[in-house]
Design an enzyme around this catalytic site. Structure first.
Site, PDB file in Angstrom:
ATOM      1  N   HIS A  87       0.835  -1.202   0.000  1.00  0.00           N
ATOM      2  CA  HIS A  87       0.000   0.000   0.000  1.00  0.00           C
ATOM      3  C   HIS A  87       0.867   1.248   0.000  1.00  0.00           C
ATOM      4  O   HIS A  87       1.976   1.256   0.515  1.00  0.00           O
ATOM      5  CB  HIS A  87      -0.955   0.018   1.192  1.00  0.00           C
ATOM      6  CG  HIS A  87      -0.298  -0.230   2.516  1.00  0.00           C
ATOM      7  ND1 HIS A  87       0.085  -1.478   2.929  1.00  0.00           N
ATOM      8  CD2 HIS A  87       0.049   0.608   3.513  1.00  0.00           C
ATOM      9  CE1 HIS A  87       0.629  -1.406   4.134  1.00  0.00           C
ATOM     10  NE2 HIS A  87       0.632  -0.144   4.505  1.00  0.00           N
ATOM     11  N   HIS A 138       0.840   5.160   1.274  1.00  0.00           N
ATOM     12  CA  HIS A 138       0.199   6.179   2.108  1.00  0.00           C
ATOM     13  C   HIS A 138       0.276   7.508   1.363  1.00  0.00           C
ATOM     14  O   HIS A 138       1.370   7.931   0.963  1.00  0.00           O
ATOM     15  CB  HIS A 138       0.938   6.348   3.442  1.00  0.00           C
ATOM     16  CG  HIS A 138       0.914   5.150   4.336  1.00  0.00           C
ATOM     17  ND1 HIS A 138      -0.012   4.988   5.336  1.00  0.00           N
ATOM     18  CD2 HIS A 138       1.709   4.056   4.393  1.00  0.00           C
ATOM     19  CE1 HIS A 138       0.218   3.854   5.975  1.00  0.00           C
ATOM     20  NE2 HIS A 138       1.268   3.262   5.424  1.00  0.00           N
TER      21      HIS A 138
END
Ligand code: DGP
Length: 129
Positions: free
Chosen positions: A115, A117
């Site tokens: 992922h 951010h």
């Protein structure tokens, strides 16, 4: 509640399904800000900035973290970055933002599903510390 660092140190690197699969499958709620057939972006549950969004591939394909990337992942990795730009624009982060990818225990990764951010809405510092 454990700090982000404690959560990261307690996390076991694994290819098993994570909480993000539950978010992808809409089994648990999330504040989704962008979705298409390849990626999902939702607000972080523990925001570190006024705008804090997590951007993930819908299909993990072995990408528990960036350190597991192979050449076959180049397309989705590029698409994730492009999505980050789209979401930053959507969120009105016109005067700047930061992208972070935590990898492994020393990188403070707590969820083993790659992922990005997206952080914005305040002045960032450098070096990050
Ligand atoms: P990292 O430490 O880089 O692995 O970041 C994982 C992030 O995921 C962390 O900032 C908190 C966020 N997160 C974990 N569980 C949930 C959840 O159930 N919902 C949402 N929205 N975010 C979550």
């Amino acid at each position: 509640m454990a700090s982000e660092k404690e959560a990261a140190l307690a996390a076991v690197p694994t290819d098993s399904p994570t909480i993000f699969d539950k978010i992808i499958n809409k089994e648990i709620p999330a504040n989704i800000v962008y979705e298409d057939d390849k990626v999902l972006a939702f607000r972080d549950i523990a925001p570190q900035a006024p705008t804090h969004i997590v951007i993930i591939p819908k299909v993990k394909d072995g990408l528990t973290g960036l350190s597991k990337a192979e050449e076959k992942h180049c397309e989705i990795l590029g698409y994730l970055l492009y999505t980050a730009k789209l979401v930053a624009k959507q969120e009105g982060l016109d005067d700047g933002f930061r992208l972070v990818i935590n990898d492994g225990p020393k990188g403070c990764q707590s969820v083993y599903h790659l992922h990005i951010h997206l952080l914005g809405g305040r002045q960032m510092n450098w070096p990050p510390g």
